[in-house]
Scaffold this motif. Structure first.
Motif, short mmCIF file in Angstrom:
data_model
loop_
_atom_site.label_atom_id
_atom_site.label_comp_id
_atom_site.label_asym_id
_atom_site.label_seq_id
_atom_site.Cartn_x
_atom_site.Cartn_y
_atom_site.Cartn_z
N GLU A 653 1.80 0.49 -9.84
CA GLU A 653 0.68 -0.26 -10.37
C GLU A 653 -0.73 0.67 -10.12
N LEU A 679 -3.56 -8.25 -12.55
CA LEU A 679 -3.52 -7.19 -11.82
C LEU A 679 -4.66 -6.35 -11.38
N ASP A 682 -6.73 -8.25 -8.43
CA ASP A 682 -6.08 -8.64 -7.20
C ASP A 682 -6.63 -7.72 -6.11
N ASP A 684 -5.35 -7.38 -3.29
CA ASP A 684 -4.41 -6.86 -2.51
C ASP A 684 -4.07 -5.66 -3.09
N LYS A 685 -4.18 -5.27 -4.25
CA LYS A 685 -3.78 -4.17 -4.88
C LYS A 685 -4.90 -3.32 -5.19
N LEU A 686 -5.54 -3.44 -6.36
CA LEU A 686 -6.53 -2.66 -7.02
C LEU A 686 -8.09 -3.16 -6.83
N SER A 696 -2.18 1.10 -6.77
CA SER A 696 -1.98 0.03 -5.60
C SER A 696 -2.05 0.21 -4.24
N LYS A 697 -2.66 -0.60 -3.52
CA LYS A 697 -2.58 -0.41 -2.10
C LYS A 697 -0.96 -0.73 -1.39
N GLN A 698 -0.37 -1.33 -2.33
CA GLN A 698 1.14 -1.79 -1.99
C GLN A 698 2.01 -1.01 -2.28
N ASP A 699 1.62 0.24 -2.98
CA ASP A 699 2.43 1.28 -3.57
C ASP A 699 2.94 2.25 -2.36
#
Length: 804
Positions: A653, A679, A682, A684-686, A696-699
């Motif tokens: 992402e 997305l 978010d 927490d992600k982007l 994304s920080k979760q990638d």
């Protein structure tokens, strides 16, 4: 459609009246003539702190450059400035105001050389003559500094000459040169002091070793070696100093500035290359002018007083033009925007020379090792008129960057964009349709590029942002014609106009007709060379699968996909020759849409139908090939024999997954828009306080490796996202649920605010715009003074609405 109808109607009228049959071609010729005249001269040597050359003068260009150093101590020559270098660590350099049609002001703060330098460049109203005013003052007046300024001029090419007005070397405060060249005609150049004191603190070491006088030396330098002016100057100066030492001439500290004056100890005969050196005592400010006048011009710049008047006029004109295009009330934000735009425009250069192309190396697409292009051949010469991403680090044309540059320039000077697009499009090869992803023309340009990146290959593509830009131009022209339909007034062409292509659609039509065959070849090359291998996908994809409209980037390696422009963005691991890339498909969609628009303008019904079908196939393939229902986003795909469904989604992402939305390929009534909005927003992600992150920080790959496109905020992609939010949701989003529309408005407002606040903060603290911005701190990262696509912040501030 209205634009095409208006153009067809206009052409029909022309054909219906014999007495006006030549009017259309006459208008096109007059438009081109006035454009060429207004853009003939400018500081087109982007790699220099300041360097002037003419556009489209290739055989006999007059080349000018400026250098400087601190002459008060012997080590000062090591800080001689010429080419823009990040390692020079200048506190500031760049344009505060600038327009290639008018001129501008460049400010340089060089702490190491204790110099505050201002350079004004202005032109006569007819564009044929120009002047440079160089002004300097000490940053620390308590230091006993001596600033040495070196102007060099070279009349290149056969049949050209440039010589002293009196036929001999001059040491006066006013230098007069006369020149002539087949392409330029006869001209005069004067270099004259206005104020300041030449260095007189120490005794002269000889009649020609005297810091109190201007030193003028001419010699012969081959045209392809003029860019080595810094090396030539240092070599001649070293010889002169060695001569002083061996001659036993007594010297003390106060004599050093005189010793650092260039002189002709080798008795070189006069030539077409000239050094003019002035050393000023920085106890007070100094100022001098360089004035070029074409003898055939009716608007000569006759004196320094006229230069002052032109500076005053150009300053007022530049501010007025900016205000007419961008609505920015806050004074600090406005200054930030003016300087950022000025430096994008100030990076526009004219390049002419050969390029290195390897057409014989064959790719082993199953190995994915680093591609070594070891069979280069010089081809050309060719020419390019283009902006550059960064004058310090990337002073050359980049296909991938240039479309983004022009999206910004379009808001300021619509017609100038056509000049630049035309230059790129005309380089598309007639037989193959290829154009290089980097255009590094001539030895001067190559001197700034590591050897491994100098060679281009016709198998490697880049995102076709130039067609994205051209598509936007056609859309703008149609919208403009829609707005004036029924009440349009005739508009006359004037050299100062920058929107004739909006007012006169037949001019844009003429360009489209000229470049369409090349664009068609380019389209066929791009889609053909990047078409994916789809045989195995046919086994698992049935309804709605169009095998001819599936793409991948040729030339990716295990760690990088340089052709995509998103160098280290995560891709399938391990790589596979059958992988299909979402962003490649998305860019193919933009190319198809643009070709459809051009064909529509040209009334080519069959072509319109063809490209409409291809565009629709691509949009369907987005869903059929790349939509991952489980993760609710589009992804790259690859073939995996160990995977139950054979097709494996490769989902990371970030910018790749957002690209179909960013390029407006998702239908306006699609229920997938809600997932894009979620997305993007978010945290927490982007979403961040500095912009939408690239990954994304979760990638699992976030901030790994070189972390180039694995976290940092890039302004070009954020601009596309803002523009698409505007496209889909302005006015609330007619076909979207209320919750999605409200969320989109909040994401848009916060994203716009965050981008402006952070970039302005960094600029206020550091004085520069950067290549990208750190995902955790918001601080500038990558290349400093990157006023290429990062300049899109000006559009974000001055053109995009505050809220949807």
């Amino acid at each position: 459609m209205l634009l095409r109808l208006l153009v067809v109607f206009a052409l029909t009228l022309f054909e219906a009246h014999a007495e006006t049959q030549g009017l259309f071609s006459d208008d096109v010729e007059e438009f081109e003539r006035s454009t060429n005249q207004s853009l003939l001269w400018a500081p087109y040597r982007s790699n220099c702190y300041f360097g002037v050359r003419p556009r489209f003068i290739n055989e006999n260009p007059l080349m000018m450059g400026l250098m400087w150093f601190d002459a008060s101590h012997a080590q000062g020559i090591s800080s001689l400035r010429h080419f823009v270098e990040q390692n020079d660590r200048l506190e500031k350099y760049g344009y505060e105001l600038y327009d290639p049609r008018i001129g501008g002001k460049e400010a340089i703060i060089d702490r190491e050389n204790n110099l505050n330098l201002t350079i004004h460049f202005v032109k006569s109203k007819d564009g044929e003559n120009w002047a440079v005013r160089v002004s300097g003052s000490p940053l620390d007046s308590s230091k006993l500094s001596a600033s040495s300024l070196v102007v060099y001029l070279s009349q290149n090419g056969p049949g050209g000459r440039l010589e002293s007005e009196h036929g001999k070397t001059s040491t006066e405060k006013r230098i007069e040169l006369k020149g002539s060249a087949p392409e330029l005609g006869d001209y005069e150049i004067t270099i004259e002091d206005i104020s300041g004191q030449h260095y007189k603190r120490g005794p002269a070491l000889g009649p020609d070793i005297d810091g109190s006088k201007t030193s003028h030396m001419s010699l012969t330098v081959p045209g392809d070696q003029v860019w080595k002016a810094r090396d030539i100057f240092q070599s001649l100066l070293t010889d002169s100093i060695q001569n002083i030492i061996t001659s036993g001439i007594p010297m003390d500290a106060l004599s050093i500035p005189s010793a650092l004056m260039i002189r002709n100890i080798h008795n070189f005969p006069p030539g077409n290359f000239h050094f003019v050196q002035k050393t000023f005592d920085l106890a007070e400010p100094f100022e001098f002018d360089i004035i070029f006048n074409n003898k055939a011009s009716r608007q000569p710049i006759g004196s320094s007083a006229e230069v002052s008047n032109l500076i005053s006029w150009s300053t007022n004109e530049l501010k007025a033009r900016f205000d007419s295009k961008f609505d920015i009330k806050d004074s600090s934000l406005k200054q930030f925007a003016q300087e950022t735009l000025a430096n994008l425009l100030g990076g526009i250069g004219y390049f002419h020379g050969t390029q290195l192309v390897d057409r014989s190396t064959e790719f082993d697409e199953e190995q994915f090792n680093k591609i070594e292009l070891r069979a280069p051949r010089e081809e050309g010469p060719i020419q390019l008129f283009s902006s550059v991403p960064s004058r310090a680090f990337f002073p050359r044309g980049f296909y991938w960057d240039e479309g983004f540059h022009m999206l910004q320039v379009m808001e300021y000077d619509f017609d100038l964009v056509l000049e630049i697009l035309q230059s790129w499009f005309l380089l598309i090869e007639d037989d193959s349709g290829w154009v290089g992803r980097e255009l590094i023309l001539g030895s001067e340009a190559r001197s700034k590029v590591p050897e491994e990146f100098q060679v281009q290959n016709p198998n490697i593509a880049n995102p076709p942002t130039l067609l994205l830009c051209f598509s936007e131009m056609l859309t703008r022209a149609q919208e403009f014609q829609d707005s004036i339909a029924g009440g349009a007034e005739e508009s006359s062409i004037t050299p100062s106009s920058t929107e004739e292509l909006l007012k006169r659609p037949e001019l844009l039509m003429s360009f489209a007709e000229k470049v369409y065959p090349k664009l068609l070849k380019h389209y066929e090359w791009w889609t053909g060379s990047q078409r994916g291998f789809t045989e195995e996908y046919s086994e698992v994809l049935q309804d709605g699968f169009h095998p001819n409209e599936a793409f991948r980037w040729v030339g990716r390696t295990f760690t990088h996909c340089l052709p995509s422009g998103l160098d280290d963005y995560p891709r399938a691991q391990p790589p596979d020759v059958a992988e299909l890339h979402l962003d490649a498909l998305s860019w193919a969609g933009i190319m198809s849409r643009s070709m459809k628009q051009i064909a529509d303008v040209l009334n080519m019904a069959d072509e319109v139908d063809k490209f409409s079908k291809i565009e629709q196939n691509i949009i369907e393939n987005l869903d059929t090939i790349h939509w991952n229902a489980d993760q609710k986003c589009y992804c790259d795909v690859t073939i995996d024999d160990d995977f139950d469904e054979l097709r494996r989604f490769v989902c990371h992402e970030g910018y790749v997954t957002l690209l179909p939305f960013a390029l407006k390929l998702v239908p306006r009534d699609s229920d997938k828009l809600q997932h894009y909005v979620e997305l993007m927003g978010d945290t927490d992600k982007l979403f961040s306080d500095f912009g939408v992150l690239s990954l994304s920080k979760q990638d699992e790959y976030f901030e790994t490796g070189e972390a180039y496109w694995r976290g940092p905020v890039w302004i070009n992609m954020n601009y596309l996202l803002l523009d698409s939010l505007l496209y889909y949701f302005q006015g609330g989003g007619e076909n979207q649920d209320t919750a999605t529309a409200e969320r989109a408005r909040a994401v848009y407002s916060d994203l716009r605010k965050n981008l402006i606040a952070n970039m302005h903060r960094v600029w206020s603290e550091k004085g520069y715009v950067y290549e990208n911005y750190n995902q955790r701190t918001g601080n500038g990262s990558g290349v400093q003074h990157f006023t290429g696509w990062s300049a899109l912040i000006v559009n974000i501030m001055g053109r995009l609405p505050v809220t949807l």
